[in-house]
Design an enzyme around this catalytic site. Structure first.
Site, mmCIF file in Angstrom:
data_model
loop_
_atom_site.group_PDB
_atom_site.id
_atom_site.type_symbol
_atom_site.label_atom_id
_atom_site.label_comp_id
_atom_site.label_asym_id
_atom_site.label_seq_id
_atom_site.Cartn_x
_atom_site.Cartn_y
_atom_site.Cartn_z
ATOM 1 N N ASN A 74 -2.627 2.090 30.546
ATOM 2 C CA ASN A 74 -4.690 2.887 30.961
ATOM 3 C C ASN A 74 -4.685 3.809 30.614
ATOM 4 O O ASN A 74 -5.582 4.497 29.547
ATOM 5 C CB ASN A 74 -4.750 2.662 32.326
ATOM 6 N N THR A 91 6.172 -10.577 -2.860
ATOM 7 C CA THR A 91 5.557 -11.258 -1.676
ATOM 8 C C THR A 91 4.649 -12.477 -3.053
ATOM 9 O O THR A 91 3.515 -11.518 -3.883
ATOM 10 C CB THR A 91 4.223 -10.401 -1.500
ATOM 11 N N LYS A 144 1.308 -13.600 -4.440
ATOM 12 C CA LYS A 144 0.121 -12.767 -5.253
ATOM 13 C C LYS A 144 -1.151 -14.392 -5.878
ATOM 14 O O LYS A 144 0.149 -15.163 -6.450
ATOM 15 C CB LYS A 144 -0.181 -12.206 -5.555
ATOM 16 N N LYS A 193 -3.284 -13.561 -2.697
ATOM 17 C CA LYS A 193 -2.744 -13.833 -1.261
ATOM 18 C C LYS A 193 -3.098 -15.161 -0.751
ATOM 19 O O LYS A 193 -2.498 -15.976 0.697
ATOM 20 C CB LYS A 193 -3.226 -12.600 -0.201
ATOM 21 N N LYS A 229 8.040 -14.408 -1.066
ATOM 22 C CA LYS A 229 7.890 -13.775 0.633
ATOM 23 C C LYS A 229 6.326 -14.621 1.008
ATOM 24 O O LYS A 229 5.767 -14.149 -0.376
ATOM 25 C CB LYS A 229 8.316 -12.888 0.548
ATOM 26 N N ARG A 279 4.511 -6.119 9.366
ATOM 27 C CA ARG A 279 4.085 -5.543 10.331
ATOM 28 C C ARG A 279 2.814 -5.025 9.749
ATOM 29 O O ARG A 279 1.909 -4.082 10.473
ATOM 30 C CB ARG A 279 4.266 -4.004 10.330
ATOM 31 N N HIS A 296 8.278 -4.324 7.687
ATOM 32 C CA HIS A 296 8.675 -3.704 6.520
ATOM 33 C C HIS A 296 7.927 -2.198 7.179
ATOM 34 O O HIS A 296 7.933 -1.503 8.600
ATOM 35 C CB HIS A 296 7.374 -3.443 6.762
ATOM 36 N N LYS A 313 1.462 1.496 -2.596
ATOM 37 C CA LYS A 313 0.129 2.190 -2.481
ATOM 38 C C LYS A 313 -0.351 2.203 -0.953
ATOM 39 O O LYS A 313 -1.122 2.482 -0.954
ATOM 40 C CB LYS A 313 -0.291 0.845 -2.767
ATOM 41 N N SER A 323 7.662 -2.786 0.683
ATOM 42 C CA SER A 323 6.751 -3.355 -0.024
ATOM 43 C C SER A 323 5.436 -2.743 -0.208
ATOM 44 O O SER A 323 5.299 -1.840 1.182
ATOM 45 C CB SER A 323 6.913 -4.370 0.825
HETATM 46 O O1 LIG Z 1 1.471 -8.187 0.082
HETATM 47 C C1 LIG Z 1 2.301 -6.781 0.394
HETATM 48 C C2 LIG Z 1 3.025 -6.074 -0.561
HETATM 49 O O2 LIG Z 1 2.108 -6.726 -2.427
HETATM 50 P P1 LIG Z 1 2.550 -6.043 -3.506
HETATM 51 O O3 LIG Z 1 3.663 -5.315 -3.469
HETATM 52 O O4 LIG Z 1 1.707 -7.284 -4.754
HETATM 53 O O5 LIG Z 1 1.145 -4.530 -3.425
HETATM 54 C C3 LIG Z 1 2.897 -6.288 1.892
HETATM 55 O O6 LIG Z 1 1.497 -7.057 2.463
HETATM 56 C C4 LIG Z 1 2.546 -4.784 1.776
HETATM 57 O O7 LIG Z 1 3.865 -4.183 1.681
HETATM 58 C C5 LIG Z 1 2.558 -4.503 3.161
HETATM 59 O O8 LIG Z 1 3.001 -3.565 3.713
HETATM 60 P P2 LIG Z 1 3.941 -2.777 4.453
HETATM 61 O O9 LIG Z 1 5.055 -2.844 4.019
HETATM 62 O O10 LIG Z 1 3.828 -1.248 3.950
HETATM 63 O O11 LIG Z 1 3.794 -3.373 6.291
HETATM 64 MG MG LIG Z 2 0.630 -8.166 2.119
#
Ligand SMILES: O=C(COP(=O)(O)O)[C@H](O)[C@H](O)COP(=O)(O)O
Ligand SMILES: [Mg+2]
Length: 485
Positions: free
Chosen positions: A125, A175, A177, A179, A203, A296, A328, A335, A380
Site C-alpha cells: 500500500n 538476441t 533480430k 524481435k 537468445k 528484466r 540483465h 543504448k 545487453s
Molecule cells: O533485445 C535486447 C538487446 O538487443 P540489441 O543488442 O540489438 O540492442 C534486450 O532486450 C535488451 O538488452 C534489454 O535491456 P536490458 O539488458 O538493459 O534489460
Molecule cells: Mg530485447
C-alpha cells in the site's frame, strides 16, 4: 526535525482516535537494528508541510502493522515487536525535499522464502500513501537468517562454466533480430549462423512467445536443431535461451519440459511473469539441471526514475534470492539506462559472496549472501565489438556480453558478426592477461586484430561512431564512502 522518540505510552496509547504514526511507536531513533532484522532504506518526498520524521514513521507503519487510526486489537499481539521502526532520517545530499528513511522490520513479519510476501509489505500500500509525493525503495539489508530460507540461483556461475566448459573470459551471446515476425525455419538459421560464427549463446527476445507467425514448438525445434548443428561444426558447447514466458504456470512448465526433452541447457523467463512464477521456475530449473535466464523486461517502468519506485539493486537482490542464474544488469555504454557507478553496484550484488556498503555505488548496507550461488550478470542493449575494451574493463569476466544488432546487423552476415565479436573479445582478454592497459590501448588492440580479421574490421568500420551519450537518470547520491550510523 525533532529526532526524539515521541511514542505515547500507558493507556493513552490505545485510546480510540487518530494519532501521529511517530507517537504510535513507528519512530524509534534509539533503536539498534538486530542482526536478524530486515532493513530498508526509502527515499521519501513528503508532501509540502509534512514533517519528514512523521512521513518516515508513516512508511514504517503502513508497511508493517498500522492503519490510519488506533486499533485496540494491537493489544492482542506482540505489537511492540511487530511494529516496524523508522530509526534514522537523513536529508538526501543536493536536494531540498528528499530524505533517506531507514526502517527496521522484525523477521517474524515475513514468511520464509517468499518474495511475494516480502514485497506485499515493503512495496504494498505504502507507495500510494497520500502524505508522500513520491517514494522509492533504494536498498534493503536481508539478514542471513532470511537469506538462508531461499534456494538462490538454480545453477550458479561456477557450475554454469563447468557445464559449458568455458573459462577465463566473458561469455558471448546475441538476441535474435528482428524481435518479431521470423518463421521457425528462418529463426533457426539466425541461431545457427550466430553460434557457428563464434558465440556461446543466442537468445529469444523478451516479447517472443507463441504468436501467429511462429508457434513456440516450431521455435524450440528449429533452435535446438541449430544448436546441435553448431556444436557439431565447432566442437564447442552452445546454448540458446528458449523463452518459456507464457500466460499460465502450466503453459510455462509444458514449454520448459519440451526444452529439456530437446536437450537445451537453458531456458528463459521475463520479469513480467511475477515473483511467484519466477520462484516456481527457479525450483523447476534446479530439479531439472537447467540454467535459468531472466530478462528484466518491464523493470524500467519502476526502476528508472530516482524519486519514485524501486531501485534495480533491490530487484537484483530479490532475483538472487528467488533463484535465477542470469539477470540483465546493464551495459553502461549501450543504448539503455546505466550509470557506471550505479551499474557497478548491481554487478556486485550479483557476484559477491559478501557485498560491502559502498554509497558511491548506491549500496547502502553490508549484505551477506550466506553461500547462495552467484548470478551471472548479462550486459545487453546496443553494444558492439568496438566497445569490447570498455565492456571488459567495466563489467569484468563473469558476465555474458550480448550483441543482438551488433551481431545480426553485420554487413557480411550473422556469422561474420559473431566472429567479429569473438575475435574482439579474445584479443582483449589476451591483452589484459599480458598486462596491457586495455582502456587506453583498447582501440589500438582492436585495430591490430582487425588487420588479420576482416569481419572485425568491417564491424569496427560500420559501428565506429555509434555511442549513446545521454545524461543518466539514476546516478548515486554520495560521491565518497560515508560511515554508516
Ligand atoms: O533485445 C535486447 C538487446 O538487443 P540489441 O543488442 O540489438 O540492442 C534486450 O532486450 C535488451 O538488452 C534489454 O535491456 P536490458 O539488458 O538493459 O534489460
Ligand atoms: Mg530485447
Amino acid at each position: 526535525m525533532d529526532q526524539k522518540s515521541q511514542t505515547v505510552t500507558g493507556k493513552d496509547r490505545y485510546k480510540s482516535g487518530v494519532m501521529e504514526y511517530r507517537k504510535m511507536g513507528y519512530w524509534e531513533p534509539d533503536y539498534e537494528p538486530k542482526d536478524t532484522d530486515i532493513i530498508a532504506c526509502f527515499r521519501i518526498s513528503p508532501q509540502d508541510g509534512v514533517d519528514p520524521i512523521e512521513a518516515a514513521a508513516a512508511v514504517a507503519g503502513e508497511s508493517s502493522t498500522a492503519t490510519w487510526t488506533v486499533v485496540w486489537t494491537d493489544r492482542l499481539t506482540a505489537a511492540e515487536k511487530y511494529r516496524a521502526k523508522a530509526y534514522r532520517v537523513d536529508k538526501v545530499p543536493n536536494t531540498d525535499d528528499q530524505y533517506f528513511a531507514y526502517i527496521a522490520y522484525d523477521l517474524d513479519l515475513f514468511e520464509n522464502g517468499s518474495i511475494a510476501n516480502l514485497t506485499a509489505s515493503i512495496i504494498g500500500n505504502v507507495f500510494g500513501f497520500k502524505p508522500l509525493k513520491a517514494l522509492r525503495l533504494e536498498d534493503m539489508r536481508l539478514p542471513v537468517a532470511y537469506v538462508k530460507t531461499f534456494q538462490g540461483p538454480a545453477t550458479g556461475i561456477v557450475v554454469e562454466r563447468e557445464r559449458l566448459d568455458k573459462f577465463g573470459r566473458p561469455l558471448l551471446g546475441a538476441t535474435v533480430k528482428p524481435k518479431l515476425g521470423l518463421s521457425g525455419r528462418n529463426y533457426g538459421r539466425v541461431v545457427y549462423e550466430a553460434l557457428k560464427g563464434g558465440l556461446d549463446f543466442t537468445k529469444d527476445d523478451e516479447n517472443i512467445n507463441s504468436q501467429p507467425f511462429m508457434d513456440w514448438r516450431e521455435r524450440f525445434l528449429y533452435c535446438m536443431e541449430a544448436v546441435n548443428k553448431a556444436q557439431a561444426a565447432t566442437g564447442e558447447i552452445k546454448g540458446t535461451y528458449l523463452n518459456v514466458t507464457a500466460a499460465t504456470m502450466e503453459d510455462m512448465y509444458e514449454r520448459a519440459e519440451f526444452a529439456k526433452e530437446l536437450g537445451s541447457t537453458i531456458v528463459m523467463i521475463d520479469l513480467v511473469i511475477g515473483w511467484t512464477a519466477m520462484q516456481s521456475m527457479a525450483k523447476w530449473a534446479r530439479r531439472n539441471n537447467m540454467i535459468l535466464h531472466l530478462h528484466r523486461a518491464g523493470h524500467s517502468t519502476y526502476t528508472r526514475q530516482k524519486a519514485h519506485g524501486v531501485s534495480f539493486r533491490v530487484i537484483a537482490k530479490w532475483a538472487r534470492l528467488a533463484g535465477v542464474d542470469h539477470i540483465h544488469a546493464g551495459t553502461v555504454v549501450g543504448k539503455l539506462e546505466g550509470d557506471p557507478a550505479t551499474t557497478k553496484g548491481y554487478y556486485d550484488i550479483c557476484r559477491d559472496e559478501f557485498t560491502h556498503q559502498k554509497l558511491e555505488n548506491g549500496i547502502f548496507f553490508d549484505q551477506p549472501w550466506a553461500s547462495l550461488n552467484k548470478m551471472m550478470p548479462v550486459a545487453s542493449g546496443g553494444i558492439h565489438a568496438g566497445q569490447m575494451h570498455l565492456l571488459l574493463d567495466l563489467l569484468g569476466e563473469d558476465t555474458v556480453l550480448q550483441f543482438g544488432g551488433g551481431t545480426i546487423g553485420h554487413p557480411m552476415g550473422i556469422a561474420a558478426g559473431a566472429t567479429a565479436n569473438r575475435v574482439a573479445l579474445e584479443c582483449m582478454v589476451l591483452a589484459r592477461n599480458e598486462g596491457r592497459d586495455i582502456v587506453r590501448e583498447g582501440p589500438d588492440i582492436l585495430n591490430e586484430a582487425a588487420r588479420t580479421c576482416t569481419p572485425l574490421k568491417q564491424a569496427l568500420d560500420t559501428w565506429k561512431d555509434v555511442t549513446f551519450n545521454y545524461t543518466s537518470t539514476d546516478a548515486p547520491d554520495y560521491a565518497v564512502t560515508a560511515t554508516a550510523a
